[in-house]
Design a protein around this motif. Sequence first.
Motif, PDB file in Angstrom:
ATOM      1  N   ASP A 200      47.010 -27.064 -28.980  1.00 53.00           N
ATOM      2  CA  ASP A 200      47.039 -27.031 -27.519  1.00 53.00           C
ATOM      3  C   ASP A 200      45.679 -26.616 -27.013  1.00 53.00           C
ATOM      4  N   VAL A 201      45.100 -27.479 -26.202  1.00 57.97           N
ATOM      5  CA  VAL A 201      43.812 -27.159 -25.598  1.00 57.97           C
ATOM      6  C   VAL A 201      44.085 -27.008 -24.114  1.00 57.97           C
ATOM      7  N   ASN A 202      43.930 -25.776 -23.633  1.00 61.20           N
ATOM      8  CA  ASN A 202      44.405 -25.480 -22.276  1.00 61.20           C
ATOM      9  C   ASN A 202      43.373 -25.730 -21.195  1.00 61.20           C
ATOM     10  N   VAL A 203      42.161 -26.095 -21.592  1.00 61.17           N
ATOM     11  CA  VAL A 203      41.122 -26.371 -20.598  1.00 61.17           C
ATOM     12  C   VAL A 203      40.414 -27.672 -20.984  1.00 61.17           C
ATOM     13  N   GLY A 204      39.489 -28.096 -20.155  1.00 60.12           N
ATOM     14  CA  GLY A 204      38.746 -29.315 -20.458  1.00 60.12           C
ATOM     15  C   GLY A 204      37.715 -29.075 -21.557  1.00 60.12           C
ATOM     16  N   VAL A 205      37.466 -30.115 -22.337  1.00 65.28           N
ATOM     17  CA  VAL A 205      36.465 -29.986 -23.391  1.00 65.28           C
ATOM     18  C   VAL A 205      35.348 -31.005 -23.189  1.00 65.28           C
TER      19      VAL A 205
ATOM     20  N   ASN B  34      42.736 -22.423 -13.234  1.00 64.58           N
ATOM     21  CA  ASN B  34      42.713 -20.985 -13.013  1.00 64.58           C
ATOM     22  C   ASN B  34      43.500 -20.305 -14.115  1.00 64.58           C
ATOM     23  N   GLN B  35      42.933 -19.301 -14.697  1.00 63.71           N
ATOM     24  CA  GLN B  35      43.648 -18.618 -15.751  1.00 63.71           C
ATOM     25  C   GLN B  35      43.041 -17.247 -15.984  1.00 63.71           C
ATOM     26  N   THR B  36      43.824 -16.416 -16.581  1.00 66.05           N
ATOM     27  CA  THR B  36      43.324 -15.090 -16.910  1.00 66.05           C
ATOM     28  C   THR B  36      42.464 -15.196 -18.158  1.00 66.05           C
ATOM     29  N   PRO B  37      41.464 -14.344 -18.286  1.00 65.40           N
ATOM     30  CA  PRO B  37      40.528 -14.461 -19.382  1.00 65.40           C
ATOM     31  C   PRO B  37      41.150 -14.265 -20.761  1.00 65.40           C
ATOM     32  N   THR B  38      42.327 -13.654 -20.817  1.00 68.56           N
ATOM     33  CA  THR B  38      42.900 -13.388 -22.131  1.00 68.56           C
ATOM     34  C   THR B  38      43.683 -14.562 -22.678  1.00 68.56           C
ATOM     35  N   LYS B  39      43.985 -15.521 -21.855  1.00 70.52           N
ATOM     36  CA  LYS B  39      44.769 -16.661 -22.337  1.00 70.52           C
ATOM     37  C   LYS B  39      43.909 -17.503 -23.277  1.00 70.52           C
ATOM     38  N   PRO B  40      44.446 -17.842 -24.450  1.00 69.73           N
ATOM     39  CA  PRO B  40      43.627 -18.608 -25.394  1.00 69.73           C
ATOM     40  C   PRO B  40      43.262 -19.993 -24.821  1.00 69.73           C
ATOM     41  N   VAL B  41      42.081 -20.489 -25.187  1.00 72.82           N
ATOM     42  CA  VAL B  41      41.717 -21.833 -24.743  1.00 72.82           C
ATOM     43  C   VAL B  41      42.173 -22.882 -25.747  1.00 72.82           C
ATOM     44  N   ILE B  42      42.196 -22.511 -27.017  1.00 76.25           N
ATOM     45  CA  ILE B  42      42.666 -23.448 -28.041  1.00 76.25           C
ATOM     46  C   ILE B  42      43.683 -22.726 -28.930  1.00 76.25           C
ATOM     47  N   GLU B  43      44.814 -23.370 -29.153  1.00 74.18           N
ATOM     48  CA  GLU B  43      45.821 -22.804 -30.046  1.00 74.18           C
ATOM     49  C   GLU B  43      46.254 -23.881 -31.028  1.00 74.18           C
TER      50      GLU B  43
END
Lengths: 252, 251
Positions: free
Chosen positions: A93-98, A5-14
């Motif tokens: 940093d990859v914050n979601v699954g790929v 769960n995350q807000t849409p503005t949070k980056p997925v890859i940094e």
Amino acid sequence: MGAQNQTPTKPVIEANNLGIRFRRGNSGFRTFKDLFGSKERRTMAGEFWALRNVSFTVHPGEAIGVVGRNGQGKSTLLRLVAGVLLPDEGSVDVNVGVAPLIELTGGFVRDLTVRENIWLAASLLGLRKSEIAERFDEIVSFAELGDFLSTPYKHLSSGMQVRLAFSVMSRLDEPVLLVDEVLAVGDKAFRQKCYARIDQMLASGKTLFFVSHNESDLRRFCTRGLYLRGGKLVLDDTIDAVLKQYNADQGK
Amino acid sequence: MGYFRALWILTQRDLRVRYSTSKLGYLWSVLEPLAMSAIYWFVFTQVFERTVGETPYIVFLLTALLPWMWFNGAISDASRAFWKESRLVRSIRLPRTVWVNQLVLAKGIEFLLALPVLALFAILGGAQLHIGVVLFPLAIVLQAVCMVGVGLIVAPLVVFYRDLERATKLVLRFLFFATPVIYGTSDLPHGLELWSAINPLAGAISLYRASFFPAQLDWAVVGISSASAAVMLLLGLYVFRRSERALLKAV
């Protein structure tokens, strides 16, 4: 794995000052000291930085094309994002699954049947039993392999193998898609299907990270481009601007 | 993905491949130790006058040969693990130590499946089951800890030094005779018993054999072996962690 769960503005890859170095020449010859002493910052003889000081941020829903000549670090970047390589400097940093469409057929076993391979690959990629059962028919019909379910994977033609692999990979739920040149294979009709499938996934809000040499593919899917040259990120702009610069460099 | 889920998927895969590609399938996990036991039984009871081990000798042999096959199989496979799995390692992110642990588990399951053979020969040979059989699970844990440790050292290093694959084979052959398989720890020359216990398999086999041969149980040996297995595990984790980065580049 899986979407958090995350807000849409949070980056997925940094990516932050990302760097990785490889050895030139005979990679089999190492001393124990340099194997275990990898914390050192200095570059050792015979090593080169495949990527260095690469920083960028990717937000959900972006479609990014990675552009550059052969050997400029495109696939390396993709594999760092996929987590199958570890950086020597900086971080990614990859914050979601790929969903890694990298070596598509990598998870398939020659001696098992098509049916067994679908179950195996899908579960290695993180799908649960019930999810695989639900999607099984879809996977088979997309790959057009309904008559080959009990055929050992090794007896499929290489085109069929790729079809099967793409079909499984494209049924994953992961919010980020990493695609490495895989669309260059397969016949034209299947390629059209793949394109349509990727369009569909992009429309559903997935993030695409796309490595290709094909300009029309890049323009078709991507809105933003990353231009890699000599292991450095020289331009991070719209895909049109990136391709323009790339073509200008090529013309020299 | 959870570590144990990945571990289980890959273990199942290996077992499925193994049993679907050969007609004899399960029989092989039994035939191999049986053939070896038959050979040693013949050589040491029919050709030579046997002075080591206990009676029935075939049971004495099997209690160590089955675990040895587990060890030998998993460590040989570990020396090839990253070459064999390179395409998966390069494309899908899985916890890296899974590639070693999965081999220990898959071969471990084959080991358990071969145990009925031991039971059969124990009955035929008239071996008396002893209370020591409760130590069997402890033996399995001790052996597994040692194997994970050794596997975590061997698997990455072979990627950097190809020669180690052949060296591993040689060491395994040597280790077979250095391990109390065809003899018991107590048959060693005096003063050597405790040294031999540095090899964790010595302790594990002492525990396995306690099921039928109470005299083979030597707690001093088990103690040293356990400590040594723990050291191997820690060393393995250290080596693996430190070489992981370079390993992923070289695969």
